[in-house]
Every structure is written in structure tokens, then in C-alpha cells.
Design a protein around this motif. Sequence first.
Motif, PDB file in Angstrom:
ATOM      1  N   GLU A 105      74.582  17.534 -13.662  1.00 40.17           N
ATOM      2  CA  GLU A 105      74.151  18.717 -12.908  1.00 40.17           C
ATOM      3  C   GLU A 105      73.047  18.349 -11.922  1.00 40.17           C
ATOM      4  O   GLU A 105      73.056  18.801 -10.773  1.00 40.17           O
ATOM      5  N   LEU A 106      72.089  17.539 -12.395  1.00 39.58           N
ATOM      6  CA  LEU A 106      71.003  17.109 -11.514  1.00 39.58           C
ATOM      7  C   LEU A 106      71.533  16.278 -10.357  1.00 39.58           C
ATOM      8  O   LEU A 106      71.085  16.423  -9.210  1.00 39.58           O
ATOM      9  N   ASP A 107      72.510  15.415 -10.643  1.00 35.72           N
ATOM     10  CA  ASP A 107      73.102  14.588  -9.596  1.00 35.72           C
ATOM     11  C   ASP A 107      73.794  15.459  -8.555  1.00 35.72           C
ATOM     12  O   ASP A 107      73.666  15.223  -7.346  1.00 35.72           O
ATOM     13  N   ALA A 108      74.528  16.469  -9.031  1.00 36.27           N
ATOM     14  CA  ALA A 108      75.199  17.378  -8.089  1.00 36.27           C
ATOM     15  C   ALA A 108      74.169  18.135  -7.257  1.00 36.27           C
ATOM     16  O   ALA A 108      74.359  18.343  -6.051  1.00 36.27           O
ATOM     17  N   GLY A 109      73.068  18.540  -7.904  1.00 35.35           N
ATOM     18  CA  GLY A 109      72.016  19.231  -7.168  1.00 35.35           C
ATOM     19  C   GLY A 109      71.386  18.339  -6.116  1.00 35.35           C
ATOM     20  O   GLY A 109      71.110  18.787  -4.998  1.00 35.35           O
ATOM     21  N   LEU A 110      71.167  17.070  -6.466  1.00 38.37           N
ATOM     22  CA  LEU A 110      70.608  16.129  -5.492  1.00 38.37           C
ATOM     23  C   LEU A 110      71.571  15.906  -4.333  1.00 38.37           C
ATOM     24  O   LEU A 110      71.151  15.810  -3.171  1.00 38.37           O
ATOM     25  N   GLU A 111      72.856  15.830  -4.648  1.00 40.52           N
ATOM     26  CA  GLU A 111      73.848  15.656  -3.584  1.00 40.52           C
ATOM     27  C   GLU A 111      73.817  16.843  -2.627  1.00 40.52           C
ATOM     28  O   GLU A 111      73.888  16.683  -1.402  1.00 40.52           O
ATOM     29  N   ARG A 112      73.703  18.060  -3.194  1.00 39.09           N
ATOM     30  CA  ARG A 112      73.626  19.250  -2.351  1.00 39.09           C
ATOM     31  C   ARG A 112      72.341  19.239  -1.512  1.00 39.09           C
ATOM     32  O   ARG A 112      72.361  19.586  -0.328  1.00 39.09           O
ATOM     33  N   MET A 113      71.238  18.831  -2.122  1.00 42.56           N
ATOM     34  CA  MET A 113      69.973  18.805  -1.391  1.00 42.56           C
ATOM     35  C   MET A 113      70.035  17.809  -0.242  1.00 42.56           C
ATOM     36  O   MET A 113      69.585  18.094   0.871  1.00 42.56           O
TER      37      MET A 113
END
Length: 269
Positions: A105-113
Motif C-alpha cells: 500500500e505504501l509503495d502504491a502511495g509513493l508511486e501515486r505521489m
Amino acid sequence: MPDATGAGADGLTVGQVAARLGVTVRALHHWDEIGLARPSLRTAAGYRLYTPADLERLHRIVVYRELGLGLGRIRAVLDDSAADVPAALRAQRARIAERIARLRELDAGLERMIGAHERGPLLTPAQQAEVFGPGWDPEGPALAREKYGDTDQWRQYAERAAGRGPEEWRAVTGAVADFERELAAAMDAGAVPGGPGANRLAARHREVFAAYFPLTREMQVCLGRTYEADPGFAAHYDAIRPGLAGWFRRVIDAEARAHGVDPDTATWR
């Protein structure tokens, strides 16, 4: 001669064990002090020496620790004959699976950021046209990043954009459209810049604009100048009502002046 574990007849020193297992000497001393892994031998000078059996126990401690087990739990697994080792490891595996899911989830959030910092709204071209209207330029955010990408405001905008999907952007554009209708209605009704109604509109503009980034009065004055002077912005507002761009700037300036901001010297801060 050393045996299969690499330990000689007199055993391995603390430094040798630390190097072999990839742990610190301090950790080995701590495990000795708490009784988790005590060396079986000592030299005449009192230095610790680890036997092959000691090394095997240490190998297991290192493995269990890497799996995330606490030292107390490791002690129970190693020393309690009634301990259900598979059950303990399954429980730890379940915890690791939860951590992996959270990391994903954190990785996906970083990708979005990252995407938001680089591209602005994380929408497909079709979604952008549907949300922002046929006049929307999908290259606009990239051009804005080129110009403003090193500012705090762009970073704040990107953080907000990263968490928005089509529905959230529809809410933002809907709020802007509602505000522009209020603005036109106030102008039609003869609201005077500096009057209570016009001042409320200036405050409402800052509130609506905060969907992109926080807007100070001085920054708002700078925007008001842009709305009037920039051909694209001026055309947008004047298409709603002729003269709306200039009137809106005067509304912003009057409200700012009432709060101690000189519109003639205001800067982007």
C-alpha cells in the motif's frame, strides 16, 4: 582442526562468531547477559568461546530474529519443550504477510505521489476531458510543473492530487463552478468591491482555491492580477460575464487592503 561449523577445538571467539553470523559483538554480549545464548567455554583469561552447539543455537536465534520474533519469544521457542514451533512460525508469517500488504500500500502511495509531482492530476486523458471539460489542456500540468515545480505550492498541490480520483476532482471542479456562478451573480447584483458581500466572495475564493494549495491574501492579489492580465484567464472569466476578470481583481484587492495588504506591492508569499 576446525569441525564442520568452522569452530576449532577451543571454540570461536566473540569476534569470529559476530563476523560469521553477521551480528554485532554487542548483540552477542547482550544475549549472553540475558541468558539467551551463553558461550559454553571461557579462556584462561576469561574470554568467551563458542562451541559448535553454541553456534547452532546462535544460527537459530539469528533466523528467528530476522523473521521478526522478539527475544522473549525466541527464548520460548528454543527452550520450552512444549512450545509449538510451527504455530509460532505460522503466527509470525501471518504478521509478516500483513506487513507486506501494508508495504505494498505504501509503495502504491509513493508511486501515486511521484506521478502527481511529475504529472499533476492522476487521470487518463479521457477522464481529464470528462472532469475538467473539453477546453482542458492535458499538457497544462506538465507546463505548470516546468514553471513551478520547485515551489512549496506545487508540492502541496501534488500531495493533494495524489489522493484524488475522478470523483474527488469532480467535487473540486464543481466547487469552482459554483463559486464562479456566485461571483457572476454578485456582479450582476451590483455588489461593490470592498462591501460585505464582495469581501465574503474574496474569502470564499481562498477557501475554494485551498483544494489546490493554501492561498494567502498576498498570493491571492497576485492571482487577481493574473486573472485580469493573462489572456487565457481573462477570456475564461469574461466569457462568464463581460468585465468579470477586472471586477474580480478589484474585489480581491479591496478585501486585501482592508486587512493591511497593499495590492500595489503584494508579492507571492
